[in-house]
Design a protein around this motif. Structure first.
Motif, short mmCIF file in Angstrom:
data_model
loop_
_atom_site.label_atom_id
_atom_site.label_comp_id
_atom_site.label_asym_id
_atom_site.label_seq_id
_atom_site.Cartn_x
_atom_site.Cartn_y
_atom_site.Cartn_z
N THR A 1 -26.75 65.48 -80.90
CA THR A 1 -27.93 64.91 -81.54
C THR A 1 -27.60 63.58 -82.22
OG1 THR A 1 -28.85 67.12 -81.91
CG2 THR A 1 -29.75 65.33 -83.23
N ARG A 20 -33.36 64.18 -94.68
CA ARG A 20 -33.57 65.01 -93.50
C ARG A 20 -32.33 65.89 -93.34
NH1 ARG A 20 -37.67 63.03 -94.35
NH2 ARG A 20 -39.11 61.85 -92.99
N VAL A 52 -30.42 68.73 -90.73
CA VAL A 52 -30.33 69.36 -89.42
C VAL A 52 -29.40 70.57 -89.53
CG1 VAL A 52 -29.64 69.12 -87.01
CG2 VAL A 52 -30.74 67.21 -88.19
N VAL A 62 -38.40 77.11 -84.50
CA VAL A 62 -38.67 75.68 -84.49
C VAL A 62 -39.85 75.37 -83.57
CG1 VAL A 62 -36.29 75.02 -84.98
CG2 VAL A 62 -37.03 75.28 -82.61
N THR A 81 -40.86 69.85 -81.66
CA THR A 81 -40.12 68.69 -82.18
C THR A 81 -38.81 69.12 -82.84
OG1 THR A 81 -41.26 68.77 -84.31
CG2 THR A 81 -42.27 67.44 -82.56
N LEU A 82 -38.48 70.39 -82.72
CA LEU A 82 -37.28 70.99 -83.31
C LEU A 82 -37.33 71.06 -84.83
CD1 LEU A 82 -35.26 72.08 -81.27
CD2 LEU A 82 -36.30 70.01 -80.37
N GLN A 83 -38.53 70.84 -85.39
CA GLN A 83 -38.70 71.05 -86.83
C GLN A 83 -38.83 72.54 -87.11
OE1 GLN A 83 -42.13 68.34 -87.09
NE2 GLN A 83 -41.20 67.48 -88.94
N THR A 84 -38.26 72.96 -88.23
CA THR A 84 -38.49 74.34 -88.63
C THR A 84 -39.95 74.49 -89.04
OG1 THR A 84 -37.86 73.88 -90.94
CG2 THR A 84 -36.11 74.57 -89.42
N TYR A 135 -34.65 70.49 -89.67
CA TYR A 135 -34.67 70.73 -88.24
C TYR A 135 -33.55 71.72 -87.89
CZ TYR A 135 -37.36 66.34 -88.13
OH TYR A 135 -38.29 65.36 -88.34
N HIS A 162 -36.78 78.66 -79.96
CA HIS A 162 -37.92 77.85 -79.53
C HIS A 162 -38.80 78.69 -78.61
CE1 HIS A 162 -39.94 75.08 -76.66
NE2 HIS A 162 -40.20 74.41 -77.78
N LEU A 206 -34.67 65.91 -80.55
CA LEU A 206 -34.52 65.85 -82.00
C LEU A 206 -34.13 64.45 -82.45
CD1 LEU A 206 -34.29 66.90 -84.84
CD2 LEU A 206 -32.12 67.99 -84.24
N HIS A 217 -37.07 62.18 -82.78
CA HIS A 217 -37.90 62.35 -83.98
C HIS A 217 -37.18 61.91 -85.24
CE1 HIS A 217 -41.47 64.23 -82.24
NE2 HIS A 217 -40.63 64.67 -81.31
#
Length: 822
Positions: free
Chosen positions: A25, A115, A117, A274, A277-280, A287, A295, A313, A316
């Motif tokens: 990532t 942010r 991850v 998630v 957008t791989l956001q929690t 994320y 997912h 990810l 975003h």
């Protein structure tokens, strides 16, 4: 406010987990938004990012840990990433947006984030069996597990691997190659039942049995039994039978590592839940990516989907906001113990499907294609997987195969006109076709890189494109692409192999330029030789630094930051982040006073392990970094250079001074050699041995220089090497006096120092230049021999001891100051 004079501060990005998915990532993020974040990474293991898939070749002795590192220490530095290895994040305050971490010594650290991850990966599942906590019961997940298995293989005989999946079979194969007798215990009718059908699974078993691997199929373990010392000794089954086991490896699956996420209050169901957008779903600033993420109800364990997630990810995090991860249709293309396997889709079939089969057990080939209606819905290939990616494309695209059904089994090259071109599978592929599923690399990208950078070998393609660098199943295709793109034999060694991807120059060209032009610093070398990468990399910087120092001693400028971590810290870093300290004992001889000081240091600094080494010295294991300086001071003995590319040890027997068999005083000869050359840096580690008689108790026949006492004086041997591949030393010459031993040994070492390539052992140097060449230089040219010995003495004269002469040795003592908790 004038933004030109008051720039906006960077946002803070924290990555929890230094594994493949999380770091991929970051790689993708740095491509598209390199200046958006201040990045901090916490990794529990004391290593940079490495390829977990390639732990199996490390276990088997086919690769080293250094060779499977994906992003070395310098990569983090070059990208201004604050990396904290050996630190585990224990708590996250989502309100204050602060991460709390703790290391093995109990120290605390905090880091704020804008942010976050979470890439905590997965944990191996350990069967809740009686005896699971016995010594010798391991999982197989990381470098520490791999090293523990390697260590066990040197001491024990019987191994049991519970689990006949991919990981279990790779572990079993590696332990077999290490010399252990291995039994695989599996609860199903056939191996790898999630990737293979019954026919291919049993073919795989037969092949492995022919190599000596033993199996207990449909077996259910009831308990692990230990011996008096608390180590596992056998595995018992529910039917009352048992097998002997000095080592038990559980490879029965993984579970998403969600403990931290749960403590943070994130929603967890089969993983950290998630969005696309791989956001929690709980906190938009946080994320999750990789094996810990769930997912649409799926937690993926294969590399390719995780890398797809990383790309989305990164999109975003870079605030582009256009990527979506909608899930992955996965295929499995593997190489298990050298056997190619592929499966995808509904390869088992059912009542609604038809099967096209081809079976050649004697030839080791089995293919099964599953058709539903006029579409391919599943495939299982054993032995010949070259068309796997094509079958997967047909399956993924949902294309009708009615018009090619009669030729489908024979592969893409037999469809249409392609079958009459006599071309390889690779040449028939379109540039847009994917070659490496793990890293999403197309044929066109590989071809372009080969042409643009003039690549010639498989390793170069892996370095520049990452194709074939993960699971290795596409290696055959990459090799084919090399053949028709680069021309010639891809496997041949090029006339000049580049040092690394930073330059087209080979080792010898760099050495020659440094000597001819009297280049004295790394920066000058890079500029003079048009280095592609201005700052070099972790491969070329240590090499160039060594070439400078060996070519121009006392004039070239040493760059400690271009040395490996062990040489910067002057101690061996261990897998738990602590250090090993080995003081020098001249030829293995010590005194009561030295032993008392060592014992006092062990007590004073709570050093957990004290061990006698194979080189006749004492190793203190588990020393904290902040204690190193005081440990050295209190021991009061010279550095053993056990961490360095230098003279390590001079192993001796007691010789004629004590032994009734001894013909020469080997101990004194060993001391003289060691004291003459103990500060000598070299292309690689160097070991000497001196035996007092031909019985050779000091094992001089497998050392870089071996000296054996005989009635008329001494015999000298060179180019020996112990280890996984033992190399017997070459007889070099007979010598009469101790003074001659010093001169000839010193001359050989100086020749090796001046001509050896960095990380090239003496055995490989001799194989490259030829033993006759070395003999002509040393034995047949007395003037040159004496000059080489004089040059070595001059180079070593006044060399500082890095354990005590910090300033002269350019030791940065700031690294030993303990971190202050935030």
């Amino acid at each position: 406010m004038d933004m030109r004079t008051h720039p906006q501060p960077k946002m803070k990005l924290v990555l929890i987990g230094n594994g493949m998915a999380g770091v991929r990532t970051l790689e993708e993020l740095l491509k598209i938004a390199p200046d958006l974040y201040d990045i901090t990474v916490f990794g529990t293991e004391p290593h940079p990012n490495y390829n977990r898939i390639l732990l199996s070749p490390v276990l088997a002795g086919e690769q080293t840990l250094d060779e499977i590192v994906l992003n070395d220490w310098s990569w983090y530095t070059d990208n201004q990433i604050d990396l904290h290895t050996g630190w585990t994040v224990t708590e996250v305050d989502r309100v204050q947006r602060v991460v709390h971490a703790r290391n093995a010594q109990g120290q605390l650290m905090t880091s704020a984030y804008d942010r976050l991850v979470v890439a905590t990966g997965s944990n191996p599942f350990m069967l809740p069996l009686p005896g699971k906590d016995l010594q010798g019961v391991l999982a197989y997940r990381d470098i520490a597990d791999t090293q523990a298995m390697i260590d066990a293989a040197t001491q024990f005989k019987h191994a049991v691997v519970i689990g006949g999946g991919l990981l279990g079979l790779e572990a079993a194969n590696g332990l077999m190659k290490r010399g252990m007798q291995v039994t695989v215990v599996h609860g199903s009718d056939w191996l790898m039942e999630r990737q293979l059908d019954d026919v291919s699974g049993k073919l795989l078993q037969q092949s492995l049995e022919a190599r000596g691997m033993q199996f207990r199929m449909n077996a259910h373990t009831s308990a692990l039994i230990g011996n008096e010392s608390g180590r596992v000794s056998k595995v018992e089954f529910k039917d009352g039978s048992h097998v002997l086991a000095d080592l038990v490896v559980m490879a029965v699956g993984i579970r998403p590592n969600t403990q931290l996420a749960e403590s943070m209050g994130l929603h967890v169901s089969r993983g950290i839940v998630v969005s696309d957008t791989l956001q929690t779903v709980t906190d938009p600033r946080i994320y999750a990516v990789g094996e810990c993420a769930a997912h649409r109800g799926i937690a993926y364990g294969l590399v390719a989907p995780l890398f797809e997630q990383g790309k989305v990810l990164a999109n975003h995090l870079a605030e582009f906001g256009i990527g979506r991860y909608t899930g992955s249709l996965t295929s499995t293309k593997l190489k298990v113990t050298g056997i190619d396997l592929f499966s995808a889709g509904n390869f088992m079939g059912d009542e609604s499907t038809e099967e096209i089969l081809m079976s050649d057990p004697a030839g080791g080939i089995y293919k099964k294609l599953v058709i539903q209606g006029d579409k391919l819905v599943g495939a299982c290939l054993y032995g010949d997987t070259v068309d796997g990616s094509w079958y997967f494309k047909l399956l993924r695209d949902g294309r009708s195969v009615a018009d090619i059904r009669d030729k489908l089994m024979f592969g893409e090259s037999n469809i249409g006109d392609v079958g009459h071109q006599g071309q390889s599978k690779a040449s028939a592929m379109a540039d847009t076709d994917e070659v490496c599923g793990c890293n999403g690399v197309t044929k066109g990208a590989i071809c372009k890189t080969i042409k643009d950078k003039g690549l010639f070998t498989l390793e170069e393609v892996r370095k520049h494109t990452k194709a074939s660098a993960s699971c290795g199943s596409c290696t055959g295709l990459v090799e084919q692409i090399l053949m028709f793109t680069a021309g010639g034999d891809y496997s041949a060694t090029p006339k000049t192999k580049a040092m690394c991807g930073c330059t087209e120059h080979g080792h010898q060209a760099v050495r020659d330029a440094i000597v001819k032009n009297k280049l004295l610093t790394i920066g000058v070398v890079f500029k003079a030789m048009d280095w592609r990468t201005p700052n070099g990399c972790a491969s070329c910087r240590p090499a160039v630094n060594y070439y400078l120092l060996s070519s121009w001693p006392k004039e070239a400028q040493d760059d400690p930051q271009s040395r490996y971590i062990n040489e910067r810290s002057h101690a061996n870093i261990q897998k738990d982040g602590t250090y090993s300290v080995i003081p020098r004992m001249w030829a293995g001889e010590t005194t009561a006073a030295e032993l008392r000081r060592i014992a006092d240091v062990v007590d004073k600094y709570n050093i957990p392990t004290v061990k006698v080494t194979g080189g006749q010295r004492i190793d203190l294991l588990g020393v904290k970094k902040e204690d190193l300086v005081n440990v050295w001071k209190d021991i009061g003995m010279p550095s053993g250079h056990a961490y360095a590319k230098a003279l390590r040890t001079v192993k001796t027997c007691v010789g004629s001074e004590w032994c009734r068999m001894g013909t020469q005083d080997s101990t004194q000869m060993g001391k003289d050699l060691e004291k003459a050359m103990w500060r000598m840096y070299a292309p690689h580690k160097v070991k000497f041995a001196v035996s007092g008689c031909p019985r050779n108790c000091a094992e001089a026949g497998i050392k870089d220089v071996g000296i054996i006492g005989v009635d008329s004086g001494w015999e000298m041997y060179v180019g020996g090497n112990g280890g996984i591949k033992t190399e017997v030393a070459h007889f070099f010459t007979k010598l009469k006096t101790a003074e001659e031993v010093l001169e000839y040994t010193g001359a050989f070492m100086q020749l090796y120092r001046e001509e050896g390539w960095y990380l090239e052992r003496t055995v490989h140097y001799i194989n490259r230049v030829g033993l006759d060449y070395v003999k002509k230089k040393i034995l047949e040219n007395a003037a040159l021999r004496q000059a080489l010995w004089a040059k070595l003495q001059a180079a070593l004269d006044g060399e500082p001891d890095p354990w005590f002469d910090f300033q002269e040795a350019k030791v940065d003592t700031r690294q030993f100051i303990p971190l202050v908790p935030a």
